[in-house]
Write a protein that holds these residues in place. Structure first.
Motif, PDB file in Angstrom:
ATOM      1  N   THR A   1      14.075   2.776 -30.986  1.00 25.04           N
ATOM      2  CA  THR A   1      14.953   3.084 -29.854  1.00 25.04           C
ATOM      3  C   THR A   1      14.302   4.067 -28.891  1.00 25.04           C
ATOM      4  OG1 THR A   1      16.905   2.738 -31.246  1.00 25.04           O
ATOM      5  CG2 THR A   1      17.216   3.974 -29.197  1.00 25.04           C
ATOM      6  N   PHE A   2      13.797   5.182 -29.431  1.00 22.57           N
ATOM      7  CA  PHE A   2      13.185   6.190 -28.562  1.00 22.57           C
ATOM      8  C   PHE A   2      11.889   5.679 -27.937  1.00 22.57           C
ATOM      9  CE2 PHE A   2      15.672   9.249 -31.290  1.00 22.57           C
ATOM     10  CZ  PHE A   2      16.520   9.650 -30.268  1.00 22.57           C
ATOM     11  N   SER A   3      11.117   4.900 -28.698  1.00 22.54           N
ATOM     12  CA  SER A   3       9.886   4.325 -28.141  1.00 22.54           C
ATOM     13  C   SER A   3      10.209   3.377 -26.999  1.00 22.54           C
ATOM     14  CB  SER A   3       9.106   3.583 -29.235  1.00 22.54           C
ATOM     15  OG  SER A   3       8.703   4.454 -30.265  1.00 22.54           O
ATOM     16  N   SER A   4      11.250   2.594 -27.168  1.00 18.27           N
ATOM     17  CA  SER A   4      11.647   1.645 -26.122  1.00 18.27           C
ATOM     18  C   SER A   4      12.060   2.388 -24.853  1.00 18.27           C
ATOM     19  CB  SER A   4      12.808   0.781 -26.615  1.00 18.27           C
ATOM     20  OG  SER A   4      12.445   0.056 -27.762  1.00 18.27           O
ATOM     21  N   ILE A   5      12.797   3.493 -25.036  1.00 19.60           N
ATOM     22  CA  ILE A   5      13.223   4.269 -23.869  1.00 19.60           C
ATOM     23  C   ILE A   5      12.025   4.877 -23.155  1.00 19.60           C
ATOM     24  CG2 ILE A   5      14.489   6.332 -23.148  1.00 19.60           C
ATOM     25  CD1 ILE A   5      16.462   5.747 -25.432  1.00 19.60           C
ATOM     26  N   MET A   6      11.094   5.472 -23.934  1.00 14.88           N
ATOM     27  CA  MET A   6       9.924   6.101 -23.320  1.00 14.88           C
ATOM     28  C   MET A   6       9.053   5.077 -22.601  1.00 14.88           C
ATOM     29  SD  MET A   6      10.216   9.291 -23.723  1.00 14.88           S
ATOM     30  CE  MET A   6       8.584   9.706 -23.118  1.00 14.88           C
ATOM     31  N   ILE A   7       8.845   3.936 -23.265  1.00 13.17           N
ATOM     32  CA  ILE A   7       8.004   2.902 -22.647  1.00 13.17           C
ATOM     33  C   ILE A   7       8.690   2.339 -21.406  1.00 13.17           C
ATOM     34  CG2 ILE A   7       7.041   0.589 -22.980  1.00 13.17           C
ATOM     35  CD1 ILE A   7       6.428   1.366 -25.844  1.00 13.17           C
ATOM     36  N   PHE A   8      10.002   2.204 -21.454  1.00 10.76           N
ATOM     37  CA  PHE A   8      10.733   1.726 -20.277  1.00 10.76           C
ATOM     38  C   PHE A   8      10.564   2.685 -19.102  1.00 10.76           C
ATOM     39  CE2 PHE A   8      14.619   1.894 -17.705  1.00 10.76           C
ATOM     40  CZ  PHE A   8      14.625   0.608 -17.190  1.00 10.76           C
ATOM     41  N   ILE A   9      10.673   3.991 -19.396  1.00 11.53           N
ATOM     42  CA  ILE A   9      10.515   4.989 -18.330  1.00 11.53           C
ATOM     43  C   ILE A   9       9.098   4.949 -17.753  1.00 11.53           C
ATOM     44  CG2 ILE A   9      10.473   7.471 -17.844  1.00 11.53           C
ATOM     45  CD1 ILE A   9      12.722   7.786 -19.922  1.00 11.53           C
ATOM     46  N   LEU A  10       8.088   4.910 -18.653  1.00  3.48           N
ATOM     47  CA  LEU A  10       6.701   4.853 -18.187  1.00  3.48           C
ATOM     48  C   LEU A  10       6.438   3.570 -17.399  1.00  3.48           C
ATOM     49  CD1 LEU A  10       4.854   6.193 -21.376  1.00  3.48           C
ATOM     50  CD2 LEU A  10       5.172   7.381 -19.200  1.00  3.48           C
ATOM     51  N   THR A  11       6.988   2.469 -17.878  1.00  8.25           N
ATOM     52  CA  THR A  11       6.813   1.195 -17.183  1.00  8.25           C
ATOM     53  C   THR A  11       7.461   1.236 -15.801  1.00  8.25           C
ATOM     54  OG1 THR A  11       6.832   0.021 -19.296  1.00  8.25           O
ATOM     55  CG2 THR A  11       7.223  -1.286 -17.337  1.00  8.25           C
ATOM     56  N   LEU A  12       8.641   1.845 -15.716  1.00 14.03           N
ATOM     57  CA  LEU A  12       9.333   1.954 -14.430  1.00 14.03           C
ATOM     58  C   LEU A  12       8.523   2.785 -13.443  1.00 14.03           C
ATOM     59  CD1 LEU A  12      11.900   1.432 -12.763  1.00 14.03           C
ATOM     60  CD2 LEU A  12      12.869   3.527 -13.764  1.00 14.03           C
ATOM     61  N   ILE A  13       7.997   3.926 -13.929  1.00 18.62           N
ATOM     62  CA  ILE A  13       7.182   4.779 -13.048  1.00 18.62           C
ATOM     63  C   ILE A  13       5.929   4.040 -12.582  1.00 18.62           C
ATOM     64  CG2 ILE A  13       5.792   6.895 -12.971  1.00 18.62           C
ATOM     65  CD1 ILE A  13       7.801   8.129 -14.946  1.00 18.62           C
ATOM     66  N   TYR A  14       5.267   3.370 -13.541  1.00 11.87           N
ATOM     67  CA  TYR A  14       4.046   2.639 -13.193  1.00 11.87           C
ATOM     68  C   TYR A  14       4.358   1.482 -12.250  1.00 11.87           C
ATOM     69  CZ  TYR A  14      -0.537   0.457 -13.862  1.00 11.87           C
ATOM     70  OH  TYR A  14      -1.793  -0.076 -13.669  1.00 11.87           O
ATOM     71  N   SER A  15       5.487   0.851 -12.431  1.00  7.65           N
ATOM     72  CA  SER A  15       5.878  -0.262 -11.554  1.00  7.65           C
ATOM     73  C   SER A  15       6.102   0.237 -10.132  1.00  7.65           C
ATOM     74  CB  SER A  15       7.157  -0.922 -12.084  1.00  7.65           C
ATOM     75  OG  SER A  15       6.948  -1.469 -13.366  1.00  7.65           O
ATOM     76  N   ILE A  16       6.792   1.400 -10.001  1.00  5.56           N
ATOM     77  CA  ILE A  16       7.016   1.968  -8.667  1.00  5.56           C
ATOM     78  C   ILE A  16       5.687   2.305  -8.000  1.00  5.56           C
ATOM     79  CG2 ILE A  16       7.977   3.949  -7.438  1.00  5.56           C
ATOM     80  CD1 ILE A  16      10.205   4.022  -9.571  1.00  5.56           C
ATOM     81  N   TYR A  17       4.755   2.867  -8.821  1.00  6.86           N
ATOM     82  CA  TYR A  17       3.427   3.200  -8.288  1.00  6.86           C
ATOM     83  C   TYR A  17       2.706   1.956  -7.786  1.00  6.86           C
ATOM     84  CZ  TYR A  17      -1.622   3.928  -8.570  1.00  6.86           C
ATOM     85  OH  TYR A  17      -2.971   3.930  -8.315  1.00  6.86           O
TER      86      TYR A  17
END
Length: 303
Positions: free
Chosen positions: A228-244
């Protein structure tokens, strides 16, 4: 007070007779019974048990299981046949010294405990076994914060507490997990750990690892919380990288076409999905085992 001493027997042909005699010598002033549960090892333990039964008809019960169900299930079987006010569980390899049964009883009286563990000052295993056991025990305590840190297979249990474990019927039997869930009124004593008289332990490294994994996935929420926590962290990192990547694409337009979507799918998506499916699969497997309502043991013969 009457004691029931439950001993699972796997490959104990060379040790079980001596253990029974030591028990009789050390607690002869106490009302007690001995329950031997033959867990279908590879030696002639059952023939030895039958001989012991003939010599100790008044104090000894013996049960032969239909196949090897494992130490904890064998102990559950012994608990089923116990009639004492308190139940002592111990191994059959003579590493648990019967002289400390009196200490367990005394400690129980001092604090009116439901469970009393005999904690070993220093285990007389080989160095590799001690290291692997310590690592596995640390992982279990990390995954199961409620698990008593002093748990061992040499324990005293109040009978009504022990009998409650018979109805739990989990996908995997772990007595100390059951006890930690039923009660927190637990004490311990420190004792000496004797050197094993058998050639080697019945618990190989492979068995220890699978035992720890089964406990981990059956009793601990930690694996699913890691997902659960890994999914949340990866989702956040993916979102930031996607915006970049989107901003870079719009401002500089210097990315290869299709690069953004490929990086997101391959870099984050597939690995996370496979890992999560593996963990969820472990839980589904255990749910399936639970729904089959298989018995923890099956008795083939009772003396």
């Amino acid at each position: 007070m009457k004691l029931s001493i439950v001993i699972p027997v796997y490959n104990g042909a060379k040790t079980i007779s001596k253990l029974v005699e030591e028990i009789k010598r050390n607690i002869q002033e106490t009302s007690f019974e001995i329950v031997l549960v033959h867990d279908c090892g590879k030696d002639n333990s059952w023939e030895v048990i039958k001989k012991i039964k003939e010599e100790n008809k008044d104090i000894l019960k013996a049960v032969k299981l239909s196949r090897n169900f494992g130490q904890h299930n064998a102990i559950l079987c012994g608990i089923k046949h116990s009639t004492g006010d308190f139940i002592i569980t111990m191994d059959e390899d003579l590493q648990h010294d019967p002289k400390f049964i009196k200490n367990l009883i005394q400690k129980q009286k001092e604090g009116n405990y439901d469970v009393v563990y005999a904690k070993f000052q220093r285990k007389k295993h080989n160095t590799f076994r001690n290291i692997t056991s310590d690592v596995l025990n640390y992982m279990l305590r990390l995954g199961m914060p409620d698990l008593n840190p002093n748990y061992t297979s040499f324990r005293l249990i109040r009978s009504n507490i022990a009998k409650q474990m018979l109805s739990m019927n989990n996908s995997y039997t772990f007595l100390d997990g059951y006890l930690s869930w039923i009660t927190n009124n637990i004490g311990f004593i420190e004792i000496e750990h004797r050197k094993r008289e058998k050639e080697k332990s019945s618990y190989t490294l492979k068995k220890l690892i699978f035992h720890a994994l089964n406990i981990f996935f059956t009793f601990s929420l930690l694996p699913i919380r890691i997902v659960t926590f890994s999914s949340i962290m990866i989702f956040i990192l993916t979102l930031i990288y996607s915006i970049y990547l989107v901003i870079r694409k719009l401002v500089f337009n210097d990315l290869i076409p299709g690069y953004t979507s490929i990086m997101l799918i391959l870099g984050f998506g597939i690995g996370l999905i496979l890992f999560a499916l593996g963990i969820i699969g472990e839980y589904i497997h255990r749910i399936n085992q639970k729904t089959t309502k298989r018995p923890d043991f099956f008795e083939k013969e009772i003396l």
